[in-house]
Design an enzyme around this catalytic site. Structure first.
Site, PDB file in Angstrom:
ATOM      1  N   ASP A  18     -52.954  71.627  12.204  1.00  0.00           N
ATOM      2  CA  ASP A  18     -52.817  72.202  10.864  1.00  0.00           C
ATOM      3  C   ASP A  18     -52.327  73.645  10.970  1.00  0.00           C
ATOM      4  O   ASP A  18     -52.973  74.482  11.592  1.00  0.00           O
ATOM      5  CB  ASP A  18     -54.155  72.136  10.116  1.00  0.00           C
ATOM      6  CG  ASP A  18     -53.985  72.353   8.621  1.00  0.00           C
ATOM      7  OD1 ASP A  18     -53.184  73.227   8.221  1.00  0.00           O
ATOM      8  OD2 ASP A  18     -54.653  71.645   7.846  1.00  0.00           O
TER       9      ASP A  18
ATOM     10  N   SER B  21     -51.545  71.488   2.986  1.00  0.00           N
ATOM     11  CA  SER B  21     -51.904  70.359   3.854  1.00  0.00           C
ATOM     12  C   SER B  21     -52.051  69.048   3.087  1.00  0.00           C
ATOM     13  O   SER B  21     -51.869  67.970   3.660  1.00  0.00           O
ATOM     14  CB  SER B  21     -53.209  70.650   4.575  1.00  0.00           C
ATOM     15  OG  SER B  21     -53.096  71.824   5.324  1.00  0.00           O
TER      16      SER B  21
ATOM     17  N   THR C 164     -56.279  67.319   5.170  1.00  0.00           N
ATOM     18  CA  THR C 164     -55.533  66.533   6.163  1.00  0.00           C
ATOM     19  C   THR C 164     -56.204  65.195   6.469  1.00  0.00           C
ATOM     20  O   THR C 164     -55.579  64.136   6.287  1.00  0.00           O
ATOM     21  CB  THR C 164     -55.314  67.362   7.448  1.00  0.00           C
ATOM     22  OG1 THR C 164     -54.839  68.650   7.082  1.00  0.00           O
ATOM     23  CG2 THR C 164     -54.340  66.677   8.385  1.00  0.00           C
TER      24      THR C 164
ATOM     25  N   ASP D 176     -55.041  76.586  11.383  1.00  0.00           N
ATOM     26  CA  ASP D 176     -54.724  77.078  10.042  1.00  0.00           C
ATOM     27  C   ASP D 176     -55.698  78.172   9.595  1.00  0.00           C
ATOM     28  O   ASP D 176     -55.300  79.200   9.056  1.00  0.00           O
ATOM     29  CB  ASP D 176     -54.770  75.892   9.070  1.00  0.00           C
ATOM     30  CG  ASP D 176     -54.396  76.268   7.647  1.00  0.00           C
ATOM     31  OD1 ASP D 176     -53.250  76.696   7.442  1.00  0.00           O
ATOM     32  OD2 ASP D 176     -55.246  76.114   6.752  1.00  0.00           O
TER      33      ASP D 176
ATOM     34  N   ASP E  35     -48.442  70.261   9.986  1.00  0.00           N
ATOM     35  CA  ASP E  35     -48.164  69.959   8.584  1.00  0.00           C
ATOM     36  C   ASP E  35     -47.294  71.044   7.951  1.00  0.00           C
ATOM     37  O   ASP E  35     -46.481  70.781   7.084  1.00  0.00           O
ATOM     38  CB  ASP E  35     -49.453  69.720   7.784  1.00  0.00           C
ATOM     39  CG  ASP E  35     -50.501  70.797   8.000  1.00  0.00           C
ATOM     40  OD1 ASP E  35     -50.252  71.748   8.775  1.00  0.00           O
ATOM     41  OD2 ASP E  35     -51.571  70.686   7.386  1.00  0.00           O
TER      42      ASP E  35
HETATM   43 MG   LIG Z   1     -56.147  70.398   7.603  1.00  0.00          MG
HETATM   44 ZN   LIG Z   2     -53.905  76.622   5.165  1.00  0.00          ZN
END
Ligand SMILES: [Mg+2]
Ligand SMILES: [Zn+2]
Lengths: 529, 239
Positions: free
Chosen positions: A66, A116, A179, A353, A394
């Site tokens: 991510d 995401s 996700t 992320d 992503d």
């Molecule tokens: Mg995620």
């Molecule tokens: Zn994010």
């Protein structure tokens, strides 16, 4: 016209020079290690092109980092090499050695820079959709439950279950987070992780929260496709226990952080419901429980944290302990490969992320390195002729590798120019780091703090800081930013896809993100043509 | 509430120190803070309330509540509640924050700081025994009046060449139910993990957080265990 003439002229010249003997190249060039290794790479590509091209796979594993943009891969690869005593730039992360790759366009139907929810929905269903929604198409109105019905998309996980494959979802984020949720849920809002997160109108209109959809997955798929009989998702591992437990301290686990761990306001204990649905299944919530799971376990629900699992660097600070992403991946495959028909597994590193949002390169890179280890664990425990492994992200982040640092310069360090031992100075007379962010919270030095999110307790720091006396390599260093924001943001440039195994050769060129669904579908033949 | 305390005091002036401590585990205490700067003769005052249970402490002013929860592994887990929005941000406990002593959250003065100070005088008995402490560190002087068996700060006075700050107890009650109810009210606010803020720009409350960042709240009484950081009042954090 002119252009055509020039093209012809060039073609003519090339035709002549094509006969030039290899001997004209000086020995120093031909014997250069750069020359030789590049030639070997090409030879390998040529023999690869000669090999029989398998297209059908028994198993597919989809890895998603991510927020793992290309600059994150480059920086993580350098950090991994430098930790190994190398200069760093020459190395590759495990999946960067895969034979095939593609460049992936990530935008959402309504957003240039995506999130995401929209991106994973595209990968899981073959259809791009709006930002913030899960498993539904662009006709949805985000947050409006009534627009869900009729706009649901079917995912690879559902199709694999219907086909009789074993399925799994593993994440270091909450398992109800965007996700992982996009593999199994349909929701007008990514935040409807449990019933208490939903507006009352959405509940009364008949929308089901994401955690509940995970536990009711089998029932819901069988209701949607009359005549199907599936056995439910076989391996579920991640965080997010709070969304499965009632808001009642009596349900707290020994791993509880909050005084009341559960968030559910409907008094349901979804862990108990899951156990009732799968009496032979095993529910675990800590490292010891994880280690007790044997490979012949039928079904697993593992919820290791009440929220997201820890950053890899921060795992020791978990109360009851957590497995690493590579440990979870290996265990998941151990269980899923018991199914003779094959399996489909999705593995997410969800906190690259989060570290980027916090403006902390250290944890983003450290989690990326662990992610690469998890991919290697999958490579090591599967047959390459029957398993397609796809590794992607992503979306990207506004994370840059800048300045002119010399070769081998510590990637988390300050820029030291070629031929110099001292940090380069900017026009403000101060040194600067190679890594930086275009926006976000900005500089902070939290020393050996391994929790990237500790940064949020203070206001953004605008612009430049004198880093002369600061160790920017430490886990708690947060890079400077240009635009001050309370949280660093996603970025809109393309990300990469890396593929290995049957059907991997179809990953090429610049593609839309929803092509990933079709790569999985092609290899597993989920939908009969 | 005051009546209850009074009667308790009347009934048990000789109650054991241990019993006083138990009776003061659930507490609501309001404080007045006055600050005076050398350059600015005006006295700035503000109020805040300290709440505590066995495992939680909260400092509340009009806008913001900061709660610390002590975990079974001794880490501290902070939560911020924004009263007007009825929203909260939950932080992960971390080892750095854990080094902040829980006693400094529950009592405003940490046990460590008290241990460093010199006992000047003592008055009263049992639950009402008050100890006066002082400490001089470099150019800073700290004086504390401490209701030792209730673990209650009665007053604290800090003087520096640049100004002074005084914290004085205004009222206190030890009603378990009231305290528990207050924590329950905050607990029912919708909360978001700090880690999830970046992905929630569509939420107006969180978008405000993303764009403006957090305004650091520093209720008076935030002292590290060395008594070093003596910030007071609201301010924006700058380095
Ligand atoms: Mg995620
Ligand atoms: Zn994010």
């Amino acid at each position: 016209m002119k252009i055509n003439k020039i093209a012809t002229a060039i073609g003519f010249t090339l035709a002549i020079s094509a006969t030039v003997n290899a001997g004209v190249l000086p020995q120093s060039q031909v014997q250069s290690q750069w020359y030789e290794s590049a030639q070997a790479t090409l030879a390998q590509k040529q023999s690869q092109a000669q090999e029989e091209q398998l297209t059908k796979a028994k198993n597919v594993i989809l890895f998603v980092g991510d927020g793992m943009g290309v600059s994150t891969l480059t920086a993580a690869r350098i950090l991994a090499g430098q930790r190994d005593g190398q200069l760093g730039e020459e190395g590759l992360l495990s999946f960067e050695e895969f034979p095939y790759s593609a460049q992936v366009k990530t935008y959402n139907v309504d957003a240039q820079t995506p999130d995401s929810a929209g991106t994973m929905t595209a990968m899981a269903s073959g259809v791009k959709t709006d930002v913030g929604v899960i498993g539904v198409n662009e006709n949805i109105e985000r947050g409006d439950c009534t627009t869900v019905f009729g706009n649901e998309l079917i995912t690879t996980t559902e199709l694999a279950e219907i086909k009789g494959l074993a399925t799994g979802v593993v994440s270091t984020a909450r398992i109800t987070h965007a996700t992982p949720a996009a593999t199994y849920a349909k929701s007008a809002d990514r935040n409807w992780e449990d019933v208490s997160d939903m507006p009352e109108g959405a509940v009364t209109a008949g929308c089901e929260d994401i955690a509940s959809q995970l536990v009711n997955f089998e029932k819901n798929v069988e209701a949607r496709f009359l005549g199907t009989d599936i056995d439910g998702i076989d391996v579920i591992m991640g965080g997010g226990r709070r969304h499965f437990l009632p808001k009642d301290a009596a349900f707290n686990s020994t791993d509880a952080v909050s005084s009341v761990e559960g968030d559910r306001t409907d008094e349901r204990d979804l862990t108990a419901e899951w156990q009732a649905n799968y009496p032979d299944g095993q529910y675990v919530m800590d490292k010891a429980g994880f280690e007790g799971i044997s490979a012949d376990t039928k079904q697993v629900l593992a919820l290791f944290n009440e929220s997201h699992m820890q950053y890899e660097a921060d795992r020791e600070n978990d109360i009851a302990g957590e497995p690493s992403l590579s440990e979870m991946t290996a265990k998941a495959i151990d269980i899923l490969d018991n199914n003779e028909k094959g399996f489909f597994l999705t593995v997410e590193s969800g906190r690259i992320d989060h570290a980027h949002h916090a403006g902390n390169a250290y944890n983003a890179l450290n989690d990326t390195i662990e992610f690469a280890k998890a991919v290697q664990a999958a490579v090591d425990s599967t047959n390459p002729e029957e398993t397609l492994i796809l590794v992607t992200a992503d979306h990207s982040h506004v994370f840059t590798i800048a300045g002119y640092p010399k070769r081998g310069n510590p990637i988390l360090g300050k820029v030291v120019a070629v031929g110099s031992e001292e940090p380069s100075l900017a026009s403000d007379g101060m040194p600067y780091t190679t890594l930086g962010y275009a926006n976000g919270l900005g500089y902070r030095d939290l020393g050996d703090e391994t929790d990237a999110d500790a940064a949020y307790s203070e206001a953004p720091v605008v612009g430049r800081v004198d880093l002369s006396a600061i160790d920017t390599n430490s886990a708690g260093f947060h890079q400077e930013v240009t635009v001050p924001l309370g949280s660093e943001t996603h970025a809109g440039e393309d990300i990469s896809l890396h593929a290995k195994g049957p059907g991997a050769q179809l990953a090429q060129g610049v593609v839309e993100q929803n092509v990933i669904f079709h790569l999985v579908n092609q290899a597993l033949e989920l939908i009969e043509q | 509430m005051k009546l209850v305390i009074l009667s308790l005091a009347l009934l048990s002036p000789l109650a054991s120190a241990a019993q006083c401590t138990i009776d003061s585990q659930y507490m609501q205490a309001s404080y007045k803070v006055s600050q005076q700067h050398e350059v600015d003769t005006a006295v700035h005052t503000q109020q805040f309330t300290l709440w505590r249970t066995l495992s939680q402490a909260a400092q509340q002013d009009e806008q913001l509540v900061e709660v610390w929860q002590q975990l079974s592994n001794q880490q501290l887990r902070p939560i911020r509640y924004f009263v007007q929005d009825k929203r909260g941000i939950e932080y992960q406990p971390s080892e750095v924050k854990a080094k902040q002593n829980f006693s400094s959250k529950q009592q405003l003065v940490s046990d460590e700081l008290l241990a460093k100070m010199t006992l000047q005088s003592e008055r009263g008995e049992g639950c009402d025994k008050v100890q006066k402490y002082s400490l001089k560190q470099a150019d800073t002087t700290i004086e504390v009046s401490w209701v030792v068996n209730k673990k209650l700060l009665e007053s604290m006075h800090i003087t520096k060449p640049t100004g002074s700050q005084t914290i004085i107890l205004q009222s206190v009650s030890f009603d378990k139910q009231t305290v528990q109810q207050q924590f329950a009210v905050w607990d029912n606010y919708q909360t978001t993990d700090y880690a999830d803020i970046g992905d929630n720009e569509s939420d107006p409350f969180l978008a405000k957080m993303i764009n403006l960042g957090f305004i650091e709240h520093s209720a008076p009484g935030f002292y590290d265990t060395n008594g070093k950081t003596l910030k007071g009042g609201h301010h924006h954090s700058h380095h």
